[in-house]
Design a protein around this motif. Structure first.
Motif, mmCIF file in Angstrom:
data_model
loop_
_atom_site.group_PDB
_atom_site.id
_atom_site.type_symbol
_atom_site.label_atom_id
_atom_site.label_comp_id
_atom_site.label_asym_id
_atom_site.label_seq_id
_atom_site.Cartn_x
_atom_site.Cartn_y
_atom_site.Cartn_z
ATOM 1 N N ARG A 119 0.818 -1.215 0.000
ATOM 2 C CA ARG A 119 0.000 0.000 0.000
ATOM 3 C C ARG A 119 0.854 1.270 0.000
ATOM 4 N NH1 ARG A 119 -3.571 -2.587 -2.309
ATOM 5 N NH2 ARG A 119 -5.211 -3.632 -1.122
ATOM 6 N N ALA A 120 2.119 1.129 0.330
ATOM 7 C CA ALA A 120 3.029 2.281 0.329
ATOM 8 C C ALA A 120 3.812 2.405 -0.974
ATOM 9 C CB ALA A 120 3.998 2.167 1.510
ATOM 10 N N LEU A 121 3.618 1.456 -1.900
ATOM 11 C CA LEU A 121 4.340 1.496 -3.170
ATOM 12 C C LEU A 121 3.846 2.639 -4.046
ATOM 13 C CD1 LEU A 121 4.416 -2.305 -4.099
ATOM 14 C CD2 LEU A 121 6.359 -0.907 -3.375
ATOM 15 N N PRO A 122 4.677 3.128 -4.949
ATOM 16 C CA PRO A 122 4.254 4.199 -5.853
ATOM 17 C C PRO A 122 3.405 3.664 -6.999
ATOM 18 C CG PRO A 122 6.510 3.553 -6.339
ATOM 19 C CD PRO A 122 6.099 2.770 -5.113
ATOM 20 N N GLY A 123 2.658 4.550 -7.615
ATOM 21 C CA GLY A 123 1.909 4.203 -8.814
ATOM 22 C C GLY A 123 0.798 3.196 -8.578
ATOM 23 N N ALA A 124 0.523 2.415 -9.623
ATOM 24 C CA ALA A 124 -0.608 1.487 -9.602
ATOM 25 C C ALA A 124 -0.351 0.263 -8.736
ATOM 26 C CB ALA A 124 -0.936 1.051 -11.023
ATOM 27 N N TYR A 125 0.910 -0.010 -8.390
ATOM 28 C CA TYR A 125 1.221 -1.192 -7.588
ATOM 29 C C TYR A 125 0.420 -1.226 -6.288
ATOM 30 C CZ TYR A 125 5.321 -1.680 -10.623
ATOM 31 O OH TYR A 125 6.140 -1.828 -11.705
ATOM 32 N N LYS A 126 0.254 -0.058 -5.673
ATOM 33 C CA LYS A 126 -0.370 -0.004 -4.351
ATOM 34 C C LYS A 126 -1.860 -0.323 -4.368
ATOM 35 C CE LYS A 126 -1.222 4.997 -4.514
ATOM 36 N NZ LYS A 126 -0.892 6.288 -3.873
ATOM 37 N N ASN A 127 -2.473 -0.308 -5.560
ATOM 38 C CA ASN A 127 -3.913 -0.517 -5.652
ATOM 39 C C ASN A 127 -4.308 -1.957 -5.974
ATOM 40 O OD1 ASN A 127 -4.472 2.263 -5.208
ATOM 41 N ND2 ASN A 127 -3.987 2.688 -7.358
ATOM 42 N N VAL A 128 -3.341 -2.860 -6.071
ATOM 43 C CA VAL A 128 -3.679 -4.247 -6.387
ATOM 44 C C VAL A 128 -4.561 -4.828 -5.284
ATOM 45 C CG1 VAL A 128 -1.573 -5.122 -5.283
ATOM 46 C CG2 VAL A 128 -2.746 -6.511 -6.985
ATOM 47 N N PRO A 129 -5.657 -5.515 -5.627
ATOM 48 C CA PRO A 129 -6.515 -6.125 -4.607
ATOM 49 C C PRO A 129 -5.754 -7.185 -3.805
ATOM 50 C CG PRO A 129 -7.668 -5.987 -6.708
ATOM 51 C CD PRO A 129 -6.241 -5.642 -6.983
ATOM 52 N N LEU A 130 -5.923 -7.166 -2.489
ATOM 53 C CA LEU A 130 -5.227 -8.094 -1.597
ATOM 54 C C LEU A 130 -6.233 -8.905 -0.787
ATOM 55 C CD1 LEU A 130 -2.441 -5.697 -0.225
ATOM 56 C CD2 LEU A 130 -2.277 -7.323 -2.120
ATOM 57 N N ILE A 131 -5.996 -10.216 -0.740
ATOM 58 C CA ILE A 131 -6.850 -11.131 0.024
ATOM 59 C C ILE A 131 -6.004 -11.794 1.107
ATOM 60 C CG2 ILE A 131 -8.317 -13.184 -0.068
ATOM 61 C CD1 ILE A 131 -8.792 -12.540 -3.037
ATOM 62 N N ALA A 132 -6.441 -11.689 2.352
ATOM 63 C CA ALA A 132 -5.722 -12.298 3.470
ATOM 64 C C ALA A 132 -6.144 -13.746 3.645
ATOM 65 C CB ALA A 132 -5.988 -11.512 4.759
ATOM 66 N N LEU A 133 -5.161 -14.618 3.852
ATOM 67 C CA LEU A 133 -5.412 -16.037 4.133
ATOM 68 C C LEU A 133 -4.858 -16.356 5.513
ATOM 69 C CD1 LEU A 133 -4.222 -17.502 0.712
ATOM 70 C CD2 LEU A 133 -6.592 -17.217 1.450
ATOM 71 N N THR A 134 -5.703 -16.889 6.390
ATOM 72 C CA THR A 134 -5.244 -17.169 7.741
ATOM 73 C C THR A 134 -6.049 -18.290 8.362
ATOM 74 O OG1 THR A 134 -4.933 -16.233 9.961
ATOM 75 C CG2 THR A 134 -6.775 -15.394 8.671
#
Length: 205
Positions: A119-134
């Motif tokens: 989420r701290a990356l520059p540009g479009a990288y920070k907007n990639v959808p993230l799914i937590a597995l636990t």
């Protein structure tokens, strides 16, 4: 899926698969055949669309990576798999992903830290959808997951149906006001291409 084990003797693994009874229609089977063709056509459309949706899985367990990769590839996705958060950050620099599935408990860099870094990356990288597995499912865990920037939360082991639905939900982009009508028209066009005009008309009737 269940297992029974006895030390020094061995283990017995059992798997139970749901099955649906198929019934023939009174019209000689025409309706049943069309319904099956519709299901096949929908699956073909879904797989075709999923092939453009490359996913990244991060889990330190080889068996978990294998199972998740298999389930998502069966849904038509292209899948890459890595073992920790550092490898995720490296992979994101190499190519774009439609979504990233992150195990929370990983060596070197865990899922929560990885999410914060992404989420701290520059540009479009920070907007990639993230799914937590636990493996943990408490309310506090869910609050923590969402607070750092995850889009969704899955408790392991996740069912095939829930996994696919969650992935599809996070990678679907909001559509414009007229998207419902356009979506219906696109779907009908896709079905007509696969099933043919005559069969599609019979199905709609």
């Amino acid at each position: 899926l269940s297992v029974q084990g006895e030390p020094g003797v061995g283990s017995v693994w059992s798997i139970a698969l749901p099955a649906e009874r198929a019934t023939m229609a009174s019209d000689g089977g025409k309706r049943f055949d069309l319904v099956q063709e519709l299901k096949d056509a929908e699956r073909e459309i879904a797989i075709s669309k999923a092939q453009d949706q490359r996913l990244l899985i991060a889990d330190d367990s080889p068996s978990n990576r294998l199972v998740l990769t298999k389930m998502l590839r069966n849904a038509g996705h292209v899948v890459d798999a890595v073992s920790d958060g550092l490898e995720v950050l490296a992979a994101l620099k190499e190519r774009a992903y439609a979504a990233v599935l992150l195990d929370l408990a990983m060596p070197r860099m865990d899922g929560l830290t990885t999410c914060e870094r992404i989420r701290a990356l520059p540009g479009a990288y920070k907007n990639v959808p993230l799914i937590a597995l636990t493996a943990h499912a408490s309310d506090s865990d869910q609050d923590r997951v969402h607070s750092v920037g995850f889009d969704a939360y899955l408790t392991k082991p996740a069912t095939d149906k829930l996994l696919r639905a969650t992935v599809q939900r996070v990678i679907s982009k909001p559509e414009e006001a007229n998207s419902i009508k356009q979506g219906h028209e696109r779907r009908l066009a896709e079905l007509e291409k696969i099933m043919g005009d005559a069969k599609l008309r019979i199905l709609l009737e």
